[in-house]
Design an enzyme around this catalytic site. Structure first.
Site, PDB file in Angstrom:
ATOM      1  N   LYS A   1       7.506  11.682  44.459  1.00 44.91           N
ATOM      2  CA  LYS A   1       8.355  12.626  45.192  1.00 44.91           C
ATOM      3  C   LYS A   1       8.714  13.762  44.271  1.00 44.91           C
ATOM      4  O   LYS A   1       8.750  13.585  43.039  1.00 44.91           O
ATOM      5  CB  LYS A   1       9.646  11.936  45.639  1.00 44.91           C
ATOM      6  CG  LYS A   1      10.373  12.676  46.753  1.00 44.91           C
ATOM      7  CD  LYS A   1       9.845  12.258  48.105  1.00 44.91           C
ATOM      8  CE  LYS A   1      10.407  13.093  49.218  1.00 44.91           C
ATOM      9  NZ  LYS A   1      10.043  12.504  50.528  1.00 44.91           N
TER      10      LYS A   1
ATOM     11  N   SER B   1      -0.511  12.024  56.543  1.00 44.63           N
ATOM     12  CA  SER B   1      -0.911  12.780  55.355  1.00 44.63           C
ATOM     13  C   SER B   1      -2.134  12.127  54.712  1.00 44.63           C
ATOM     14  O   SER B   1      -3.059  12.809  54.260  1.00 44.63           O
ATOM     15  CB  SER B   1       0.221  12.806  54.326  1.00 44.63           C
ATOM     16  OG  SER B   1       1.164  13.808  54.635  1.00 44.63           O
TER      17      SER B   1
ATOM     18  N   LYS C   1       1.792   9.938  46.047  1.00 37.35           N
ATOM     19  CA  LYS C   1       1.848  10.664  47.322  1.00 37.35           C
ATOM     20  C   LYS C   1       3.283  10.700  47.789  1.00 37.35           C
ATOM     21  O   LYS C   1       3.966   9.661  47.816  1.00 37.35           O
ATOM     22  CB  LYS C   1       0.981   9.917  48.372  1.00 37.35           C
ATOM     23  CG  LYS C   1       0.936  10.621  49.712  1.00 37.35           C
ATOM     24  CD  LYS C   1      -0.084  11.725  49.727  1.00 37.35           C
ATOM     25  CE  LYS C   1       0.091  12.704  50.874  1.00 37.35           C
ATOM     26  NZ  LYS C   1       1.046  13.808  50.581  1.00 37.35           N
TER      27      LYS C   1
ATOM     28  N   GLY D   1       5.421  18.017  52.566  1.00 38.72           N
ATOM     29  CA  GLY D   1       6.736  18.547  52.917  1.00 38.72           C
ATOM     30  C   GLY D   1       7.817  17.480  52.952  1.00 38.72           C
ATOM     31  O   GLY D   1       7.559  16.279  52.903  1.00 38.72           O
ATOM     32  N   ASP D   2       9.042  17.935  53.004  1.00 40.26           N
ATOM     33  CA  ASP D   2      10.229  17.106  53.230  1.00 40.26           C
ATOM     34  C   ASP D   2      11.311  18.111  53.638  1.00 40.26           C
ATOM     35  O   ASP D   2      10.968  19.208  54.107  1.00 40.26           O
ATOM     36  CB  ASP D   2      10.594  16.322  51.950  1.00 40.26           C
ATOM     37  CG  ASP D   2      11.622  15.210  52.205  1.00 40.26           C
ATOM     38  OD1 ASP D   2      11.226  14.125  52.648  1.00 40.26           O
ATOM     39  OD2 ASP D   2      12.830  15.426  51.987  1.00 40.26           O
TER      40      ASP D   2
ATOM     41  N   GLN E   1       9.323   5.611  48.463  1.00 42.20           N
ATOM     42  CA  GLN E   1       7.957   5.989  48.851  1.00 42.20           C
ATOM     43  C   GLN E   1       6.926   4.937  48.416  1.00 42.20           C
ATOM     44  O   GLN E   1       5.910   4.754  49.083  1.00 42.20           O
ATOM     45  CB  GLN E   1       7.629   7.361  48.233  1.00 42.20           C
ATOM     46  CG  GLN E   1       6.534   8.120  48.948  1.00 42.20           C
ATOM     47  CD  GLN E   1       7.028   8.884  50.168  1.00 42.20           C
ATOM     48  OE1 GLN E   1       8.082   9.488  50.148  1.00 42.20           O
ATOM     49  NE2 GLN E   1       6.267   8.854  51.250  1.00 42.20           N
TER      50      GLN E   1
ATOM     51  N   THR F   1       5.712  12.290  61.916  1.00 44.85           N
ATOM     52  CA  THR F   1       6.851  11.448  61.514  1.00 44.85           C
ATOM     53  C   THR F   1       7.700  11.097  62.747  1.00 44.85           C
ATOM     54  O   THR F   1       8.048   9.927  62.964  1.00 44.85           O
ATOM     55  CB  THR F   1       7.714  12.146  60.445  1.00 44.85           C
ATOM     56  OG1 THR F   1       6.842  12.620  59.411  1.00 44.85           O
ATOM     57  CG2 THR F   1       8.721  11.185  59.859  1.00 44.85           C
TER      58      THR F   1
ATOM     59  N   ASN G   1      11.981  18.930  61.342  1.00 45.59           N
ATOM     60  CA  ASN G   1      10.649  18.437  61.708  1.00 45.59           C
ATOM     61  C   ASN G   1      10.704  17.035  62.320  1.00 45.59           C
ATOM     62  O   ASN G   1      10.109  16.792  63.373  1.00 45.59           O
ATOM     63  CB  ASN G   1       9.757  18.454  60.467  1.00 45.59           C
ATOM     64  CG  ASN G   1       8.404  17.832  60.728  1.00 45.59           C
ATOM     65  OD1 ASN G   1       8.191  16.654  60.465  1.00 45.59           O
ATOM     66  ND2 ASN G   1       7.485  18.602  61.300  1.00 45.59           N
TER      67      ASN G   1
HETATM   68  P1  NDP Z   1      13.869  19.524  57.825  1.00 41.23           P
HETATM   69  O1  NDP Z   1      14.240  20.381  56.697  1.00 41.23           O
HETATM   70  O2  NDP Z   1      12.815  19.952  58.771  1.00 41.23           O
HETATM   71  O3  NDP Z   1      15.158  19.183  58.709  1.00 41.23           O
HETATM   72  C1  NDP Z   1      16.275  18.567  58.164  1.00 41.23           C
HETATM   73  C2  NDP Z   1      17.373  18.555  59.204  1.00 41.23           C
HETATM   74  O4  NDP Z   1      18.478  17.808  58.726  1.00 41.23           O
HETATM   75  C3  NDP Z   1      17.904  19.957  59.502  1.00 41.23           C
HETATM   76  O5  NDP Z   1      18.328  20.004  60.834  1.00 41.23           O
HETATM   77  C4  NDP Z   1      19.064  20.089  58.538  1.00 41.23           C
HETATM   78  O6  NDP Z   1      20.043  21.007  58.967  1.00 41.23           O
HETATM   79  C5  NDP Z   1      19.599  18.673  58.536  1.00 41.23           C
HETATM   80  N1  NDP Z   1      20.189  18.374  57.216  1.00 41.23           N
HETATM   81  C6  NDP Z   1      19.561  18.354  56.030  1.00 41.23           C
HETATM   82  N2  NDP Z   1      20.391  18.076  55.040  1.00 41.23           N
HETATM   83  C7  NDP Z   1      21.581  17.914  55.604  1.00 41.23           C
HETATM   84  C8  NDP Z   1      22.845  17.622  55.102  1.00 41.23           C
HETATM   85  N3  NDP Z   1      23.073  17.423  53.786  1.00 41.23           N
HETATM   86  N4  NDP Z   1      23.864  17.522  55.998  1.00 41.23           N
HETATM   87  C9  NDP Z   1      23.637  17.722  57.316  1.00 41.23           C
HETATM   88  N5  NDP Z   1      22.448  18.016  57.857  1.00 41.23           N
HETATM   89  C10 NDP Z   1      21.437  18.107  57.008  1.00 41.23           C
HETATM   90  O7  NDP Z   1      13.509  18.111  57.186  1.00 41.23           O
HETATM   91  P2  NDP Z   1      12.715  16.893  57.840  1.00 41.23           P
HETATM   92  O8  NDP Z   1      12.976  16.812  59.298  1.00 41.23           O
HETATM   93  O9  NDP Z   1      11.340  16.945  57.338  1.00 41.23           O
HETATM   94  O10 NDP Z   1      13.426  15.665  57.091  1.00 41.23           O
HETATM   95  C11 NDP Z   1      14.521  14.931  57.662  1.00 41.23           C
HETATM   96  C12 NDP Z   1      14.599  13.577  57.005  1.00 41.23           C
HETATM   97  O11 NDP Z   1      13.391  12.854  57.264  1.00 41.23           O
HETATM   98  C13 NDP Z   1      14.757  13.567  55.480  1.00 41.23           C
HETATM   99  O12 NDP Z   1      15.515  12.443  55.108  1.00 41.23           O
HETATM  100  C14 NDP Z   1      13.318  13.387  54.996  1.00 41.23           C
HETATM  101  O13 NDP Z   1      13.293  12.822  53.704  1.00 41.23           O
HETATM  102  C15 NDP Z   1      12.802  12.421  56.036  1.00 41.23           C
HETATM  103  N6  NDP Z   1      11.360  12.345  56.212  1.00 41.23           N
HETATM  104  C16 NDP Z   1      10.592  13.437  56.466  1.00 41.23           C
HETATM  105  C17 NDP Z   1       9.244  13.313  56.675  1.00 41.23           C
HETATM  106  C18 NDP Z   1       8.392  14.468  57.033  1.00 41.23           C
HETATM  107  O14 NDP Z   1       7.190  14.258  57.274  1.00 41.23           O
HETATM  108  N7  NDP Z   1       8.896  15.674  57.121  1.00 41.23           N
HETATM  109  C19 NDP Z   1       8.570  12.016  56.565  1.00 41.23           C
HETATM  110  C20 NDP Z   1       9.470  10.904  56.362  1.00 41.23           C
HETATM  111  C21 NDP Z   1      10.801  11.090  56.179  1.00 41.23           C
HETATM  112  P3  NDP Z   1      19.772  22.598  58.908  1.00 41.23           P
HETATM  113  O15 NDP Z   1      18.905  22.893  60.105  1.00 41.23           O
HETATM  114  O16 NDP Z   1      21.123  23.212  59.004  1.00 41.23           O
HETATM  115  O17 NDP Z   1      19.077  22.851  57.612  1.00 41.23           O
HETATM  116  O1  2IT Z   2       9.415  10.969  53.064  1.00 44.06           O
HETATM  117  C1  2IT Z   2       8.217  11.115  53.370  1.00 44.06           C
HETATM  118  O2  2IT Z   2       7.481  10.149  53.617  1.00 44.06           O
HETATM  119  C2  2IT Z   2       7.693  12.477  53.475  1.00 44.06           C
HETATM  120  N1  2IT Z   2       8.442  13.439  53.292  1.00 44.06           N
HETATM  121  C3  2IT Z   2       6.249  12.710  53.796  1.00 44.06           C
HETATM  122  C4  2IT Z   2       5.406  12.548  52.562  1.00 44.06           C
HETATM  123  C5  2IT Z   2       3.954  12.913  52.716  1.00 44.06           C
HETATM  124  O3  2IT Z   2       3.278  12.841  51.685  1.00 44.06           O
HETATM  125  O4  2IT Z   2       3.491  13.235  53.800  1.00 44.06           O
END
Ligand code: NDP
Ligand code: 2IT
Length: 448
Positions: free
Chosen positions: A126, A380, A90, A165-166, A111, A209, A240
């Site tokens: 992943k 999830s 997952k 998603g991520d 993860q 999250t 997100n």
């Molecule tokens: P999104 O794509 O929704 O948002 C990512 C944000 O971070 C955007 O604002 C993006 O900018 C910015 N960003 C991404 N990469 C870079 C970079 N290299 N330099 C500067 N800014 C950057 O992703 P999420 O919010 O889902 O994910 C954010 C983090 O949280 C990641 O590390 C992900 O692995 C982690 N995560 C996500 C989960 C989820 O459920 N979605 C769960 C657990 C962890 P821009 O808007 O310009 O693209």
């Molecule tokens: O980093 C993470 O935990 C995620 N992007 C969410 C993974 C999931 O299966 O919901």
């Protein structure tokens, strides 16, 4: 050489040019040293750490698709099925130009422990691709997602591997991926999470999250005699995780004043306007400069290398929610100098090892992402449960379960840290608590 050092050296040797993977393994193995050393002979004989650090399976594939100009584009797709000791693989899919095998391996490795901490039956995996959804039309994103799933479908399934998603993968992408899976397999099953509410998604998964991050942060502060209410909070990211972290922080009485994207950052001393942020990032998929253009109280700063960005703003609590290694030693020094007393990671591994150490040495409460961002994957898993029983729970039901899970995670890692003589070291607590369950399950299942 100790077993831990020996395994780490092998990981570095066998996985060249994967610095993020090395970093994630190093952090975990350092925390586990005390546990491993107490049972070194047994762990070594069964090569437990070698089996833990080598993925069960790596799938790497070509993703060809046609852009709007008729040009064929080709991307590199990955799915790393890291560890299935406690449940089906997952973990999310990341679409970002920086994706490579080392990035996906670091995320898959993290993860394993995160999923274990949730207390739910999910293993670690992943995936992702070096595709950049930015600036692409909806048709291009659909063509890409369909091609990606045309290979991935044969490796996943509701009881095998359940992606989500991520970075760069949200509701739109999950919809296209799900449609193609269903078309190829002719089964309607919970093979992906983060689905839309009309086709098997769970209420509160979108928020989970960010909300979970705040539930855990609030509990960590409470257990250390502090309160999130009226605290100034610096958040990075504008995706997100960041958006719903900001929303829940406000609901709990805190004041988030920053956010950032890949091109710049916002300082809004009156507090971030979540409705406007959502409009700019979720609906228009635009840059944060548009937020500043519509919000007189906000300052917009272009991103400049060598500057601290959001971490230069005076705050009580910092929540890095963008990407890996976005908070380095110099940023950590700036935070401490400004009186920040708590850091909880919304992103995966956003704080460098040196910065983490500096924060901990300076008495900052520090919660690692594998614990503080586990609310996403936990919800999830709740979506998987709802899909299996073909029922949907209310928002309040899911949210209450999420809150319970996050509070529980904090107490588990707090207790594990205390038990192994590292009180207050939540990094060690999270790694140990996450590891023990997986190790026990691996031991019970024999040499596989
Ligand atoms: P999104 O794509 O929704 O948002 C990512 C944000 O971070 C955007 O604002 C993006 O900018 C910015 N960003 C991404 N990469 C870079 C970079 N290299 N330099 C500067 N800014 C950057 O992703 P999420 O919010 O889902 O994910 C954010 C983090 O949280 C990641 O590390 C992900 O692995 C982690 N995560 C996500 C989960 C989820 O459920 N979605 C769960 C657990 C962890 P821009 O808007 O310009 O693209
Ligand atoms: O980093 C993470 O935990 C995620 N992007 C969410 C993974 C999931 O299966 O919901």
């Amino acid at each position: 050489m100790s077993y831990v050092d020996d395994v780490y050296a092998k990981v570095v040797e066998k996985n060249p040019a994967q610095p993020e993977f090395h970093q994630a393994v190093k952090e975990v193995l350092e925390s586990l040293r005390v546990v491993i050393e107490a049972n070194e002979e047994e762990y070594k004989k069964s090569a437990l750490l070698e089996r833990l650090t080598i993925p069960e399976r790596i799938i790497q594939f070509r993703v060809p698709w046609v852009d709007d100009a008729g040009q064929v584009q080709v991307n590199n797709g990955y799915r790393v099925q890291f560890n299935s000791a406690i449940g089906p693989y997952k973990g999310g899919l990341r679409f970002h130009p920086s994706v490579n095998l080392g990035i996906i391996k670091f995320l898959g490795f993290e993860q394993i422990f995160k999923n274990s901490l949730t207390g739910l039956p999910i293993g670690g995996g992943k995936g992702g691709c070096d595709f950049d959804p930015k600036g692409k039309s909806d048709r291009e994103v659909m063509a890409f997602c369909q091609s990606f799933m045309t290979e991935l479908y044969r490796h996943i399934g509701a009881d095998t591997d359940v992606p989500a998603g991520d970075i760069g993968v949200g509701g739109r992408e999950i919809g296209f991926l799900y449609g193609q899976y269903k078309r190829i397999r002719n089964v309607y099953e919970g093979v992906l999470t983060g689905k839309g509410l009309t086709y098997g998604g769970s209420l509160a998964r979108t928020e989970a999250t960010g909300y979970g991050l705040l539930y855990l942060t609030a509990e960590m502060l409470k257990c250390n005699g502090k309160d999130i209410k009226d605290k100034t909070i610096c958040v990075s990211g504008a995706g997100n995780v960041a958006i719903y972290a900001i929303q829940k922080a406000q609901q709990l009485g805190g004041k988030p004043v920053t956010c950032s994207d890949s091109t710049g950052w916002i300082y809004d001393p009156e507090g971030i306007d979540v409705a406007l942020l959502k409009e700019v990032k979720e609906v228009k998929r635009a840059r944060l400069s548009e937020y500043a253009a519509k919000r007189p109280s906000a300052e917009y700063h272009e991103k400049k290398n060598g500057e601290h960005g959001v971490w230069s703003v005076k705050c009580d609590v910092a929540l890095p929610c963008a990407t890996q290694n976005e908070l380095d030693l110099e940023d950590a020094k700036a935070l401490v100098a400004n009186g920040c007393f708590a850091v909880a990671e919304g992103a995966n591994m956003p704080t460098t090892l040196e910065a983490t150490e500096y924060l901990q040495k300076n008495g900052v409460l520090f919660c690692p992402g594998k614990a503080s961002n586990a609310g996403g994957v936990a919800t999830s898993a709740l979506e998987m449960s709802q899909n299996s029983e073909r029922l949907s729970w209310t928002f309040e039901e899911v949210d209450a379960k999420l809150q319970g899970i996050m509070v529980n995670i904090f107490h588990n890692l707090d207790e594990a840290a205390k038990k192994y003589g590292m009180e207050g070291n939540y990094v060690a607590g999270a790694n140990i608590a996450g590891f023990l369950k997986v190790a026990e399950a691996m031991k019970a299942q024999g040499i596989v």
